[in-house]
Design an enzyme around this catalytic site. Structure first.
Site, short mmCIF file in Angstrom:
data_model
loop_
_atom_site.label_atom_id
_atom_site.label_comp_id
_atom_site.label_asym_id
_atom_site.label_seq_id
_atom_site.Cartn_x
_atom_site.Cartn_y
_atom_site.Cartn_z
N HIS A 130 -7.85 1.18 1.73
CA HIS A 130 -7.87 0.65 3.14
C HIS A 130 -8.60 1.90 3.99
CE1 HIS A 130 -4.80 -1.10 6.09
NE2 HIS A 130 -5.85 -0.92 6.78
N GLU A 148 0.77 -1.18 -0.04
CA GLU A 148 0.10 -0.09 0.01
C GLU A 148 0.88 1.21 0.10
OE1 GLU A 148 -2.74 -0.36 3.23
OE2 GLU A 148 -3.54 -1.94 2.48
N1 LIG Z 1 -9.61 -2.40 6.76
C1 LIG Z 1 -9.22 -1.91 7.94
O1 LIG Z 1 -9.09 -0.63 7.91
C2 LIG Z 1 -8.90 -2.89 9.04
C3 LIG Z 1 -8.58 -3.91 8.99
N2 LIG Z 1 -8.41 -4.48 10.18
C4 LIG Z 1 -7.80 -5.89 10.21
O2 LIG Z 1 -8.63 -6.82 10.78
C5 LIG Z 1 -8.05 -7.71 11.41
C6 LIG Z 1 -9.07 -8.43 12.42
O3 LIG Z 1 -9.50 -7.61 13.38
P1 LIG Z 1 -10.26 -7.70 14.66
O4 LIG Z 1 -11.61 -8.46 14.39
O5 LIG Z 1 -10.45 -6.44 15.36
O6 LIG Z 1 -9.24 -8.78 15.18
P2 LIG Z 1 -9.28 -9.89 16.53
O7 LIG Z 1 -8.01 -10.06 17.09
O8 LIG Z 1 -10.66 -9.26 17.39
O9 LIG Z 1 -10.17 -11.12 15.81
C7 LIG Z 1 -9.47 -11.84 15.07
C8 LIG Z 1 -10.06 -13.27 14.95
O10 LIG Z 1 -9.26 -14.02 14.05
C9 LIG Z 1 -8.91 -15.22 14.57
N3 LIG Z 1 -7.88 -15.94 13.92
C10 LIG Z 1 -6.65 -15.87 13.84
N4 LIG Z 1 -5.99 -16.79 13.18
C11 LIG Z 1 -6.91 -17.18 12.49
C12 LIG Z 1 -6.89 -18.27 11.48
N5 LIG Z 1 -5.65 -18.79 11.02
N6 LIG Z 1 -7.90 -18.73 10.99
C13 LIG Z 1 -9.12 -18.27 11.56
N7 LIG Z 1 -9.26 -17.45 12.37
C14 LIG Z 1 -8.21 -16.87 12.90
C15 LIG Z 1 -8.59 -15.05 16.09
O11 LIG Z 1 -8.78 -16.13 16.94
C16 LIG Z 1 -9.62 -13.90 16.16
O12 LIG Z 1 -10.95 -14.49 16.82
C17 LIG Z 1 -6.95 -6.97 12.17
O13 LIG Z 1 -5.86 -7.83 12.66
C18 LIG Z 1 -6.74 -5.97 11.08
O14 LIG Z 1 -5.54 -6.69 10.41
C19 LIG Z 1 -8.91 -3.97 11.49
C20 LIG Z 1 -9.45 -2.69 11.39
C21 LIG Z 1 -9.47 -1.97 10.52
O1 LIG Z 2 -6.89 -0.80 12.42
C1 LIG Z 2 -6.37 -1.43 11.40
O2 LIG Z 2 -5.67 -2.29 11.89
C2 LIG Z 2 -6.51 -0.92 10.03
O3 LIG Z 2 -6.24 -1.61 9.22
C3 LIG Z 2 -6.79 0.32 9.82
O4 LIG Z 2 -5.51 1.15 9.87
P1 LIG Z 2 -5.45 2.65 9.50
O5 LIG Z 2 -5.50 3.15 10.69
O6 LIG Z 2 -6.62 3.02 8.41
O7 LIG Z 2 -4.14 2.76 8.85
#
Ligand SMILES: NC(=O)C1=CN([C@@H]2O[C@H](COP(=O)(O)OP(=O)(O)OC[C@H]3O[C@@H](n4cnc5c(N)ncnc54)[C@H](O)[C@@H]3O)[C@@H](O)[C@H]2O)C=CC1
Ligand SMILES: O=C(O)C(=O)COP(=O)(O)O
Length: 898
Positions: free
Chosen positions: A742, A712
């Site tokens: 993103h 990115e």
């Molecule tokens: N697009 C964006 O702007 C954003 C992206 N994210 C991404 O989303 C991801 C998830 O966020 P949350 O739900 O808050 O995290 P979280 O940690 O609350 O949930 C992640 C879940 O994935 C499960 N997990 C881990 N490895 C796994 C596998 N191999 N197979 C199946 N399940 C597995 C974990 O057990 C957990 O329940 C973050 O790690 C981040 O990278 C988060 C926020 C914003």
């Molecule tokens: O919270 C995360 O992990 C996200 O992926 C969101 O990222 P950002 O704060 O939008 O760069």
């Protein structure tokens, strides 16, 4: 028909300062704001730009690159028209030229009219100056006319109440016989919020001598602001002027275009320069140096626009911001302060300013071309001398935007009043919910680090205003940049700072962290922490904090939107319409009701989405490596394969881990239902994108939405191409694919909550050593040291989890009374926090020396952090010592808050 709402003001017909909003006069409201690009781009064929671009110089700058490559290259369309039509097109251009001439004439006449009325206003301004400076008393008629209708209707009771509550003002004890109106202009300026932000406490002592602010028009388009000063101890100038020049040629539509400003040189008396401050260098021996600081008087040293041959490098966006603020300040003084000074003095003018309800960041936090948002300036948010210039400028600029003064709108705006209240997030507050108290909310008895101004913080990737403000309020030196930095720039900057704040883009790997000799903490103002080498950080005593769930809801809502958008092919339909194609189809478009949503990763985001999807009538299944309780009627399935086999829509919400890399590849696409959909808002590495392209082309999947990518760009711009990711062009060419940059967590609510949450963790850590919320160190906390406990100090040792270290440290501490102590470990790193009492200033030095000697002997010690509530120590050399050798040391004193 509904009756008009009756009110006293409705009866006032003639425009007065009381019923006339403080709008810009025509010339300023039509003048374009400054902008690096607009100033550089003289050769822009302005008449070719559509009016929307003319009002939006930044958009022009983006378009300019494109246009440059097209100039001189006809599209061929006009040439392909029949000669008779081509002739008419040429004729219309001729007619348009006449229109343009009239527009230019119109602007000139407006300017002449302004000048004519300015001449009429001038005697009134002169009279005002005489009254303000005690050279003339107002007549009885003037006094009577000045009493507003409201005042006349004020009941005796109201009057008594008003007089009573104005006691504080009276306390200023202005003598009855004081001439004129003391501090008239200073008070008026402090009510004008863009100006108030720039006025420091030190400036106030000089601005008390301000006796008048005047304006004059130039012979060429432009104006001059003149500030008259009485004799004072700060500078010898009797007047200070600032001249704003518009470009000679008017822009599209006859607008005047701001060109540049020039300020008068201030002849400072010795040691009185308010625009610099002295600072001790952080060496063992103190060397004093002067460094530029925030001051209203920087107004007379305006920023210079970049020249055409100057590169728009790092500082360009900063210059742009500074130019814009500088222009805005000039306009505000000319259009608001000078014409209605008395209303600013009394504060009445404020009620006509259009403030946002709860004005926080308006714009997407990533939008580098965009302005930063406005912030919520409450009364206690005073101008801080130590605030760095860019953040101060942006704060003031934010406020300017909140008051509706900015004319640039690059993103669509939501109805502020409806959307402003924050949603119930972890720190977001929410209607009717009590907010989690932040560090700054603590009682005044709390002790906080005395030397906070020595802490240097670098914030990248446009960390939200809430975070910047909270850190700045602590007195830390905060530098905030909008984008991420290239590795070499990052290394250069990180060497110097104690804390760095990042979001998802900045990679802090071991190579970079190795250079960060002074770093004690990293704040990830997001959820994911995969961008940081957590283990390396822990092993070098660097605490890492994040915001574990403040943007989960925002991501979940985006998922809902994308599920429906894909099911209805809305992206394609909308793009076709933008290109003028009407394509009304129902084939392959579905309702989502009754369909199966397969959620991979049932954590914060996945589980939120589960609830929302069921509310839409979807069936939810999920797969997670943990056995997790289902919400609603969702069902956990045992394997990813089962999920892929059953789901109509698959969404991914797993962290970036070696196990999740390419977890959806060719084999998994084969398992998916034909015509199903895939959405990824987790991390780009989770999907094998070439396999997705193949699955889309073959019709195996009916659509996909991606928010994250293996690579990115660091900032906004035309970067989504094959240079960034080798398959970008192929991806972009697919049907029914939603590509977003993103933005899953990019909402006002999420960013504001994250800003508060992460800055709060950082402040607790820097000021008190508390690691609660750290993702790579054990969570250790002790009750705070308060003012009731003088001569206490807090010692923090981060060390390798090996036998013997505690013994050695405690041998030293046991010379004093150990009031409380806590130690914990996480993998191979241990954290010790101890509060010891009865430490005198002399003991402090001894303790310092012994701990330092110990660190040299015991290589397991990663970081020592001493915080003390001892009465101020007299050796400023040890206010904060950051060792640049292998062991880091931070040592700060406490003082009472409030
Ligand atoms: N697009 C964006 O702007 C954003 C992206 N994210 C991404 O989303 C991801 C998830 O966020 P949350 O739900 O808050 O995290 P979280 O940690 O609350 O949930 C992640 C879940 O994935 C499960 N997990 C881990 N490895 C796994 C596998 N191999 N197979 C199946 N399940 C597995 C974990 O057990 C957990 O329940 C973050 O790690 C981040 O990278 C988060 C926020 C914003
Ligand atoms: O919270 C995360 O992990 C996200 O992926 C969101 O990222 P950002 O704060 O939008 O760069």
């Amino acid at each position: 028909m509904a009756e008009p709402i009756k009110g006293r003001k409705a009866e006032q017909a003639a425009p007065t300062p009381q019923n006339t909003p403080a709008n810009n006069a025509p010339i300023s409201s039509r003048a374009q704001q400054p902008n690096v690009a607009s100033i550089k781009e003289e050769d822009l064929d302005a008449r070719a730009a559509a009016s929307i671009f003319a009002q939006n110089p930044k958009l022009i700058s983006i378009m300019q690159n494109k246009l440059d490559s097209l100039v001189g290259r006809p599209s061929g369309y006009i040439e392909s028209l029949p000669p008779t039509i081509q002739r008419r097109v040429a004729g219309l251009k001729g007619v348009q030229k006449d229109h343009a001439k009239l527009e230019a004439q119109f602007q000139e006449e407006v300017l002449e009219l302004e000048k004519k009325y300015f001449a009429k206003f001038t005697p009134l301004y002169e009279k005002r100056a005489k009254i303000v400076n005690g050279k003339l008393e107002p007549t009885e008629e003037e006094v009577a006319a000045g009493k507003t209708a409201e005042e006349q209707e004020e009941s005796e009771e109201q009057k008594a109440e008003r007089l009573d509550t104005s006691g504080e003002e009276a306390a200023k004890k202005i003598p009855d016989d004081a001439p004129g109106i003391p501090e008239f202009w200073l008070s008026a300026m402090k009510n004008q919020i863009t100006l108030a932000e720039l006025i420091t406490d030190r400036d106030e002592s000089a601005l008390k001598y301000l006796s008048d602010i005047r304006m004059e028009y130039l012979d060429r388009p432009g104006f001059r602001l003149i500030f008259d000063f009485a004799e004072n101890e700060f500078f010898t100038n009797k007047t200070l002027s600032k001249t704003y020049f518009y470009q000679e040629d008017t822009g599209y539509g006859g607008d005047f275009i701001y060109d540049h400003a020039e300020g008068e040189n201030i002849e400072w008396k010795p040691n009185q320069d308010l625009t610099v401050r002295t600072e001790n260098t952080k060496q063992t021996r103190i060397i004093k140096k002067t460094i530029p600081t925030n001051s209203f008087f920087n107004f007379f040293n305006p920023p210079k626009p970049l020249k055409e041959d100057e590169e728009e490098e790092d500082g360009a966006s900063d210059i742009e911001e500074r130019l814009e603020l500088d222009y805005q300040l000039g306009e505000d003084i000319k259009e608001k302060l000078i014409p209605r000074a008395i209303d600013w003095f009394t504060g009445e003018a404020l009620q006509y300013e259009e403030f946002g309800e709860d004005d926080e960041d308006y714009d997407d936090e990533d939008d580098e071309d965009d302005d930063e948002g406005s912030d919520d300036k409450d009364d206690e948010d005073e101008t801080d001398d130590d605030q760095d210039l860019p953040s101060m400028i942006s704060a003031a600029r934010d406020i300017a935007r909140a008051s509706g003064q900015s004319t640039q709108h690059e993103v669509s705006r939501s109805p502020e009043v409806t959307f402003r209240p924050s949603s119930p997030g972890s720190y977001g507050g929410g209607i009717g919910l009590s907010r989690v108290p932040t560090y700054s909310d603590r009682p005044a008895k709390q002790l906080t680090a005395f030397a906070t101004e020595d802490i240097k913080i670098l914030l990248l990737e446009n960390v939200n205003q809430t975070g910047r403000e909270a850190l700045t309020k602590q007195g830390y030196q905060v530098e905030a940049l909008k984008s991420s930095l290239a590795e070499d720039q990052l290394i250069a900057k990180i060497r110097d700072v104690h804390v760095i704040g990042i979001r998802s883009k900045t990679k802090l790997n071991a190579r970079i962290l190795k250079e960060a000799k002074n770093l004690i903490a990293i704040g990830c103002f997001c959820i994911g922490t995969n961008q940081v080498d957590l283990q390396y950080a822990a092993q070098h005593g660097i605490a890492v904090f994040n915001s574990p769930f403040s943007n989960s809801r925002s991501v979940a809502e985006l998922m809902v939107a994308e599920v429906i958008t894909l099911a209805r092919q809305l992206g394609d339909r909308s793009m076709e319409m933008h290109q003028g194609t009407w394509n009304k189809v129902s084939t392959g478009c579905w309702e989502v009701r009754g369909k199966t949503l397969g959620i991979v990763g049932y954590g914060h985001i996945g589980s939120q989405l589960s609830v929302l999807a069921e509310a839409l009538g979807m069936s939810v299944i999920y797969y997670d490596t943990l056995n997790l309780m289902a919400l609603g009627s969702a069902k956990q399935v045992g394997t990813l394969d089962t999920l892929l086999h059953q789901a109509d829509f698959v969404t991914l919400h797993v962290p970036e881990l070696p196990e999740t890399k390419n977890m959806i590849g060719k084999a998994q696409f084969e398992l998916m239902k034909k015509g199903s959909y895939l959405i990824n808002a987790s991390r780009g590495s989770v999907i094998d994108i070439p396999a997705l392209i193949e699955a889309s082309r073959s019709g195996k999947i009916a659509g996909a939405a991606l928010d994250v990518y293996p690579s990115e760009p660091a900032g906004n711009g035309d970067f989504f191409n094959n240079e960034l990711n080798s398959w970008a062009k192929d991806l972009r060419s697919l049907k029914n694919i939603i590509l977003t940059p993103h933005i899953g967590g990019s909402t006002e609510e999420a960013q504001s909550a994250i800003g508060i949450e992460v800055s709060d963790s950082l402040i607790r850590y820097v000021n008190e050593g508390v690691t609660v919320g750290a993702v790579n160190l054990p969570e250790v906390t002790l009750r705070s040291v308060t003012t009731d406990e003088p001569d206490h100090i807090r010692v923090i040792f981060i060390h390798r989890n090996v036998p013997g270290v505690l013994k050695k440290v405690n041998e030293i501490l046991s010379e004093h009374n150990v009031e409380k102590q806590m130690t914990d470990s996480r993998r191979d790193v241990a954290y010790l926090m101890a509060d010891i009492s009865n430490v005198s200033g002399r003991n402090l030095q001894e303790l310092y020396d012994s701990l330092e000697a110990l660190s040299c002997m015991v290589s397991e010690i990663l970081l020592r952090h001493m915080l003390t509530s001892c009465s101020p120590h007299h050796d400023p050399d040890i206010a904060l010592i950051t060792d640049t050798l292998e062991v880091k040391w931070a040592f700060a004193r406490y003082k009472t808050l409030g």
